[in-house]
Each structure stands twice: as structure tokens, then as C-alpha cells.
Design a protein around this motif. Sequence first.
Motif, PDB file in Angstrom:
ATOM      1  N   SER A 194     -19.637  39.886  46.541  1.00 16.74           N
ATOM      2  CA  SER A 194     -19.652  39.707  45.087  1.00 16.74           C
ATOM      3  C   SER A 194     -18.730  40.660  44.333  1.00 16.74           C
ATOM      4  O   SER A 194     -18.563  40.518  43.133  1.00 16.74           O
TER       5      SER A 194
ATOM      6  N   HIS B   1     -29.374  44.774  49.363  1.00 16.57           N
ATOM      7  CA  HIS B   1     -29.075  43.685  48.432  1.00 16.57           C
ATOM      8  C   HIS B   1     -29.920  43.994  47.197  1.00 16.57           C
ATOM      9  O   HIS B   1     -31.150  44.055  47.268  1.00 16.57           O
TER      10      HIS B   1
ATOM     11  N   TYR C 109     -19.616  43.680  43.932  1.00 16.64           N
ATOM     12  CA  TYR C 109     -20.537  44.775  43.659  1.00 16.64           C
ATOM     13  C   TYR C 109     -21.098  45.211  45.010  1.00 16.64           C
ATOM     14  O   TYR C 109     -21.602  44.383  45.767  1.00 16.64           O
TER      15      TYR C 109
ATOM     16  N   GLU D 266     -25.196  41.319  41.226  1.00 16.06           N
ATOM     17  CA  GLU D 266     -25.799  41.329  42.554  1.00 16.06           C
ATOM     18  C   GLU D 266     -24.987  42.235  43.459  1.00 16.06           C
ATOM     19  O   GLU D 266     -23.808  41.986  43.693  1.00 16.06           O
TER      20      GLU D 266
END
Length: 179
Positions: A112, A120, A114, A104
Motif C-alpha cells: 500500500s 497489518h 504504508y 492501511e
Amino acid sequence: MSDIDTDTDTTWLSSDDLEQVRGHLPIVYVEAIPVRVDGFGHVTEIGLLLRQAANGTISRLVVSGRVKFGERVRDALMRHCEKDLGPMALPQIPPATAPFTVAEYFPDPTVSGYHDPRQHAVSLVFIVPVDGDCTPTQEALDLAWFTPAEVVTPEVIGQMTGGQDRLLRLALAHVGLLP
């Protein structure tokens, strides 16, 4: 002359519409880590693209792209492998389209690990063996092949952004090669 949009592919949003959607909904992506395997199925090399990342930097990245509305995951995976690696890459899409992980991406890099500053995104991540000749296409500047030991060196990891280095380590661990 009228200002008519001649694009007949109705599965894509206009740039303005995509920006609007990105502000309200997660976008589904597929990511593929291209690998070369030996006769026993052991990963011998990992392919990384050199291209502009979402944050604007030139980075080493895996194959990635959105899933179109109405498109099967395996078809999206094949489309993006061919788009980024060239039509002669001969990717071996797994018979069962179960990703080895789901990543994610968030606009906030602390959520996260990432990071995609635009959106998102929920990404289904696959390890995809390729048998053919790979030639980077589209936005890719280069494609380089690294051994499992080379790909985790500070020189290569330092060229990756957005958490792609973490994704690569997960893939190596998944195939039993994390050094």
C-alpha cells in the motif's frame, strides 16, 4: 516473592499476546496530524514528532497509537494527543469522528505504500488543531512545527518513514494546502 502482574489495565495485551495477535489480525490505530490554525481556520503550522519509528529509525512522525478494546475512537484520539503532545496541548477533537482518510499499514512495503514491519494496521487519520503548549512526552524526542511549505521540503520529507510523507501530503491536500 511471587511473579504477579500488578497492571490493572485489562484492555492491553501482554507483549507476547500482542505479537501473537499482530500475526493474525489487523490492529486498529488512530493517527493525528497536529496543526495550528489562524482565526479563519487556515492551517499555519504542522507539528511532527521526532521518535523511533516501527522500523527502528529515528524519524519525523505524526501522533499515533492503538485503540484499546472498548475505547471510543475520540477517546483514543484524545489519549494519544495528550500522551505525545503533553497535557497542555489542548487538542480540538472534531465533534464527528470521521477521519479524513484511512491508511492501511502492511509488513510488506509494496502492498500500500504504508509500511509497518510489525503488523497489518488499519489507521483512522485525523487533522487535529491544537491550541495549547505542546511538549513532547513518552517516546517522543522532539516536536517541531513547520509551515505547510516547509513540511514538504526534501529535508523534512527525508526524515519521514513508513509512508508518513504520503499521509502528510494527503492531509495538506485535504485542507487545500498542497504546494
